[in-house]
Design an enzyme around this catalytic site. Sequence first.
Site, PDB file in Angstrom:
ATOM      1  N   VAL A   1       0.834  -1.208   0.000  1.00  0.00           N
ATOM      2  CA  VAL A   1       0.000   0.000   0.000  1.00  0.00           C
ATOM      3  C   VAL A   1       0.871   1.262   0.000  1.00  0.00           C
ATOM      4  O   VAL A   1       0.643   2.186  -0.791  1.00  0.00           O
ATOM      5  CB  VAL A   1      -0.968   0.004   1.212  1.00  0.00           C
TER       6      VAL A   1
ATOM      7  N   LYS B   1      -7.265  -2.054   9.369  1.00  0.00           N
ATOM      8  CA  LYS B   1      -8.586  -2.500   9.869  1.00  0.00           C
ATOM      9  C   LYS B   1      -8.480  -3.188  11.224  1.00  0.00           C
ATOM     10  O   LYS B   1      -9.340  -3.020  12.088  1.00  0.00           O
ATOM     11  CB  LYS B   1      -9.259  -3.417   8.851  1.00  0.00           C
TER      12      LYS B   1
ATOM     13  N   GLU C   1     -10.628   5.302   4.877  1.00  0.00           N
ATOM     14  CA  GLU C   1     -11.396   4.726   3.765  1.00  0.00           C
ATOM     15  C   GLU C   1     -10.802   3.400   3.279  1.00  0.00           C
ATOM     16  O   GLU C   1     -11.537   2.475   2.905  1.00  0.00           O
ATOM     17  CB  GLU C   1     -11.431   5.741   2.611  1.00  0.00           C
TER      18      GLU C   1
ATOM     19  N   VAL D   1     -11.608  -0.605   4.775  1.00  0.00           N
ATOM     20  CA  VAL D   1     -12.718  -1.504   4.428  1.00  0.00           C
ATOM     21  C   VAL D   1     -12.892  -1.517   2.916  1.00  0.00           C
ATOM     22  O   VAL D   1     -13.101  -0.472   2.300  1.00  0.00           O
ATOM     23  CB  VAL D   1     -14.042  -1.049   5.092  1.00  0.00           C
TER      24      VAL D   1
ATOM     25  N   GLY E   1     -10.880  -1.893   0.426  1.00  0.00           N
ATOM     26  CA  GLY E   1      -9.794  -1.301  -0.382  1.00  0.00           C
ATOM     27  C   GLY E   1     -10.159  -0.105  -1.227  1.00  0.00           C
ATOM     28  O   GLY E   1     -10.254   1.018  -0.732  1.00  0.00           O
TER      29      GLY E   1
ATOM     30  N   ILE F   1     -12.952   0.554  -2.851  1.00  0.00           N
ATOM     31  CA  ILE F   1     -14.368   0.949  -2.938  1.00  0.00           C
ATOM     32  C   ILE F   1     -14.614   2.095  -1.959  1.00  0.00           C
ATOM     33  O   ILE F   1     -14.347   1.956  -0.770  1.00  0.00           O
ATOM     34  CB  ILE F   1     -15.313  -0.221  -2.565  1.00  0.00           C
TER      35      ILE F   1
ATOM     36  N   GLU G   1      -1.618 -14.756   1.509  1.00  0.00           N
ATOM     37  CA  GLU G   1      -0.303 -14.709   2.146  1.00  0.00           C
ATOM     38  C   GLU G   1       0.173 -16.121   2.481  1.00  0.00           C
ATOM     39  O   GLU G   1      -0.626 -17.061   2.466  1.00  0.00           O
ATOM     40  CB  GLU G   1      -0.394 -13.873   3.414  1.00  0.00           C
TER      41      GLU G   1
ATOM     42  N   ASP H   1     -10.144 -11.156   8.808  1.00  0.00           N
ATOM     43  CA  ASP H   1     -10.105  -9.909   8.035  1.00  0.00           C
ATOM     44  C   ASP H   1     -11.529  -9.377   7.810  1.00  0.00           C
ATOM     45  O   ASP H   1     -11.799  -8.189   8.024  1.00  0.00           O
ATOM     46  CB  ASP H   1      -9.400 -10.207   6.694  1.00  0.00           C
TER      47      ASP H   1
ATOM     48  N   LYS I   1     -13.462  -5.870   9.277  1.00  0.00           N
ATOM     49  CA  LYS I   1     -14.141  -4.914   8.377  1.00  0.00           C
ATOM     50  C   LYS I   1     -15.610  -4.752   8.746  1.00  0.00           C
ATOM     51  O   LYS I   1     -16.132  -3.638   8.736  1.00  0.00           O
ATOM     52  CB  LYS I   1     -13.990  -5.384   6.934  1.00  0.00           C
TER      53      LYS I   1
HETATM   54  N1  LIG Z   1      -2.403  -4.964   0.682  1.00  0.00           N
HETATM   55  C1  LIG Z   1      -3.647  -4.578   0.487  1.00  0.00           C
HETATM   56  O1  LIG Z   1      -4.222  -4.803  -0.586  1.00  0.00           O
HETATM   57  C2  LIG Z   1      -4.396  -3.862   1.576  1.00  0.00           C
HETATM   58  C3  LIG Z   1      -5.732  -3.459   1.354  1.00  0.00           C
HETATM   59  C4  LIG Z   1      -6.405  -2.738   2.347  1.00  0.00           C
HETATM   60  C5  LIG Z   1      -5.785  -2.471   3.544  1.00  0.00           C
HETATM   61  N2  LIG Z   1      -4.499  -2.920   3.747  1.00  0.00           N
HETATM   62  C6  LIG Z   1      -3.877  -2.605   5.030  1.00  0.00           C
HETATM   63  O2  LIG Z   1      -2.777  -1.744   4.793  1.00  0.00           O
HETATM   64  C7  LIG Z   1      -1.746  -1.995   5.732  1.00  0.00           C
HETATM   65  C8  LIG Z   1      -0.447  -2.315   4.993  1.00  0.00           C
HETATM   66  O3  LIG Z   1      -0.637  -3.458   4.180  1.00  0.00           O
HETATM   67  P1  LIG Z   1       0.458  -3.889   3.099  1.00  0.00           P
HETATM   68  O4  LIG Z   1      -0.165  -4.971   2.297  1.00  0.00           O
HETATM   69  O5  LIG Z   1       1.016  -2.704   2.390  1.00  0.00           O
HETATM   70  O6  LIG Z   1       1.570  -4.531   4.039  1.00  0.00           O
HETATM   71  P2  LIG Z   1       3.077  -4.921   3.664  1.00  0.00           P
HETATM   72  O7  LIG Z   1       3.239  -5.032   2.197  1.00  0.00           O
HETATM   73  O8  LIG Z   1       3.431  -6.071   4.530  1.00  0.00           O
HETATM   74  O9  LIG Z   1       3.913  -3.629   4.132  1.00  0.00           O
HETATM   75  C9  LIG Z   1       4.062  -3.274   5.471  1.00  0.00           C
HETATM   76  C10 LIG Z   1       5.069  -2.135   5.531  1.00  0.00           C
HETATM   77  O10 LIG Z   1       5.148  -1.673   6.877  1.00  0.00           O
HETATM   78  C11 LIG Z   1       6.506  -1.678   7.285  1.00  0.00           C
HETATM   79  N3  LIG Z   1       6.551  -1.961   8.717  1.00  0.00           N
HETATM   80  C12 LIG Z   1       6.136  -3.091   9.346  1.00  0.00           C
HETATM   81  N4  LIG Z   1       6.350  -2.999  10.665  1.00  0.00           N
HETATM   82  C13 LIG Z   1       6.914  -1.781  10.871  1.00  0.00           C
HETATM   83  C14 LIG Z   1       7.411  -1.105  12.019  1.00  0.00           C
HETATM   84  N5  LIG Z   1       7.356  -1.668  13.229  1.00  0.00           N
HETATM   85  N6  LIG Z   1       7.929   0.124  11.871  1.00  0.00           N
HETATM   86  C15 LIG Z   1       8.007   0.692  10.653  1.00  0.00           C
HETATM   87  N7  LIG Z   1       7.561   0.101   9.521  1.00  0.00           N
HETATM   88  C16 LIG Z   1       7.036  -1.121   9.632  1.00  0.00           C
HETATM   89  C17 LIG Z   1       7.192  -2.705   6.465  1.00  0.00           C
HETATM   90  O11 LIG Z   1       8.590  -2.435   6.408  1.00  0.00           O
HETATM   91  P3  LIG Z   1       9.582  -3.312   5.483  1.00  0.00           P
HETATM   92  O12 LIG Z   1       9.249  -2.929   4.054  1.00  0.00           O
HETATM   93  O13 LIG Z   1      10.938  -2.859   5.861  1.00  0.00           O
HETATM   94  O14 LIG Z   1       9.292  -4.734   5.789  1.00  0.00           O
HETATM   95  C18 LIG Z   1       6.474  -2.536   5.123  1.00  0.00           C
HETATM   96  O15 LIG Z   1       7.083  -1.498   4.381  1.00  0.00           O
HETATM   97  C19 LIG Z   1      -2.273  -3.125   6.634  1.00  0.00           C
HETATM   98  O16 LIG Z   1      -2.916  -2.563   7.752  1.00  0.00           O
HETATM   99  C20 LIG Z   1      -3.301  -3.814   5.750  1.00  0.00           C
HETATM  100  O17 LIG Z   1      -4.305  -4.477   6.494  1.00  0.00           O
HETATM  101  C21 LIG Z   1      -3.799  -3.594   2.799  1.00  0.00           C
END
Ligand SMILES: NC(=O)c1ccc[n+]([C@@H]2O[C@H](COP(=O)([O-])OP(=O)(O)OC[C@H]3O[C@@H](n4cnc5c(N)ncnc54)[C@H](OP(=O)(O)O)[C@@H]3O)[C@@H](O)[C@H]2O)c1
Length: 419
Positions: A16, A96, A120, A123, A125, A127, A181, A192, A196
């Site tokens: 993200v 979330k 936004e 929940v 993504g 939408i 994952e 999840d 939401k």
């Molecule tokens: N992926 C989706 O499609 C999606 C959709 C809706 C909502 N979300 C929400 O968005 C959030 C991020 O999701 P994501 O998929 O982008 O996760 P991700 O790809 O696993 O990325 C997490 C990021 O956070 C960093 N991070 C983790 N722990 C940290 C800490 N203690 N201090 C500083 N940085 C830290 C990580 O650093 P490193 O890069 O160094 O590992 C990484 O850059 C989550 O809450 C998820 O539920 C995701």
Amino acid sequence: MENNVLKIGIIGLGVVGTGVVKALSKFDNIKILKAAVRNKNKKREIDVQYITDDPFEIANDPEIDVVVEVAGGVDPCLDVLKTAIKNKKHIVTANKELLAKFGDEIFSLANENNVTVLYEAAVAGGIPIIGPIKTTLRGNEFNKVMGILNGTTNYILTKMEEDGVSYLECLKDAQKLGYAEADPTNDVEGFDTMFKIAILSNIVFHKKIDYKKIYREGITKITQDDIKCAKELGYKIKLIGLAQKLENDELDIRVHPVLVEENSMLAKISNAINTVQLEGAPVGSVMFTGPGAGEGPTASSVVGDILAIAAEISYTDTILPSTRVKTDVQAKQADILNTKNSYFLAINAQNARGTIGTIGSVCAENNINLQSILQKGIKEDNTALIVVITETSYEKDIQNAVKKLNEQNIKVTNLIRVI
Ligand SMILES: NC(=O)c1ccc[n+]([C@@H]2O[C@H](COP(=O)([O-])OP(=O)(O)OC[C@H]3O[C@@H](n4cnc5c(N)ncnc54)[C@H](OP(=O)(O)O)[C@@H]3O)[C@@H](O)[C@H]2O)c1
């Protein structure tokens, strides 16, 4: 905000965060001052001026107006966001889990400090759903919100139906494609979706929700037999999050697979697409559909929230008050045993005379009327798969009936609610 430029700090540069940085490059009025990650040495496809591995550096930076949290999880995000709020920073988050578990605390603190928390992306993504509920749909009294809120499980169920292969094979496929994952528990066991629907229930019904009281069941027990029998009876299987107001004013909030009629709108939501349906007055029924996850869609929602703050911050002390969350009234949440549903029962029983009669009488003794019954061919071990659909019955009655049937060696291998 100096010179009409909003200064932000981003915590997380994963899926993200990367999308957010890319999308923000088009906006001269937003400057990313700092980003925090776990591993500073990781190679990244985007360039941010200053990267730290201490997210508190962002929460405590007096230059930063808005903290964008796209890291995920509770620890350290809860403490980081609380620190940022106390330092009068507005928050945009996609987290979330954090909001479902600690939303009350975060929103109360934000209200005390006169800052806004926008979410936004948390929940469904890409939408737009939270904004519309709190703004353009604000004049409604809602009685129900229901959705397919998890792309991974919807993808797996779609593949099981289309390719006729097992849950595990579809899960592996989803993992290969990056939809699931390595540890898929959060998605496939319904956590999840639970987070939401907890967030949605809070804003739709204006009450505090205890996520621990939400009934939750994932998709791991769904078999090819269930999918095929459902199809034969004119249904598809979907994982939904549902919240509805009951006559006694309790909220019935739950996450579980359901059978939906194959020509319904929900049945047409395939693969990783999400949907949210709202029912209320005076609007009637509205449905929002689109991509529920992924870099681009999620970044779209996060960036929309950042720009909303940028647009208002110079004009008012109380930014976007309509987006505040009410946290003073605790919802009364119904026990699933007291809810009413129609049920699909998959039963494995010895091919013996009287079995169907026993199923009928056990159901009748428990106040359950049968709507349809289907017996599939006899298997090599002389057992038969029997599928039953009931009329609307109390959950406690169906659970009693299932217990009684199992005691008589008529094994109920799956129970799926029908909507
Ligand atoms: N992926 C989706 O499609 C999606 C959709 C809706 C909502 N979300 C929400 O968005 C959030 C991020 O999701 P994501 O998929 O982008 O996760 P991700 O790809 O696993 O990325 C997490 C990021 O956070 C960093 N991070 C983790 N722990 C940290 C800490 N203690 N201090 C500083 N940085 C830290 C990580 O650093 P490193 O890069 O160094 O590992 C990484 O850059 C989550 O809450 C998820 O539920 C995701």
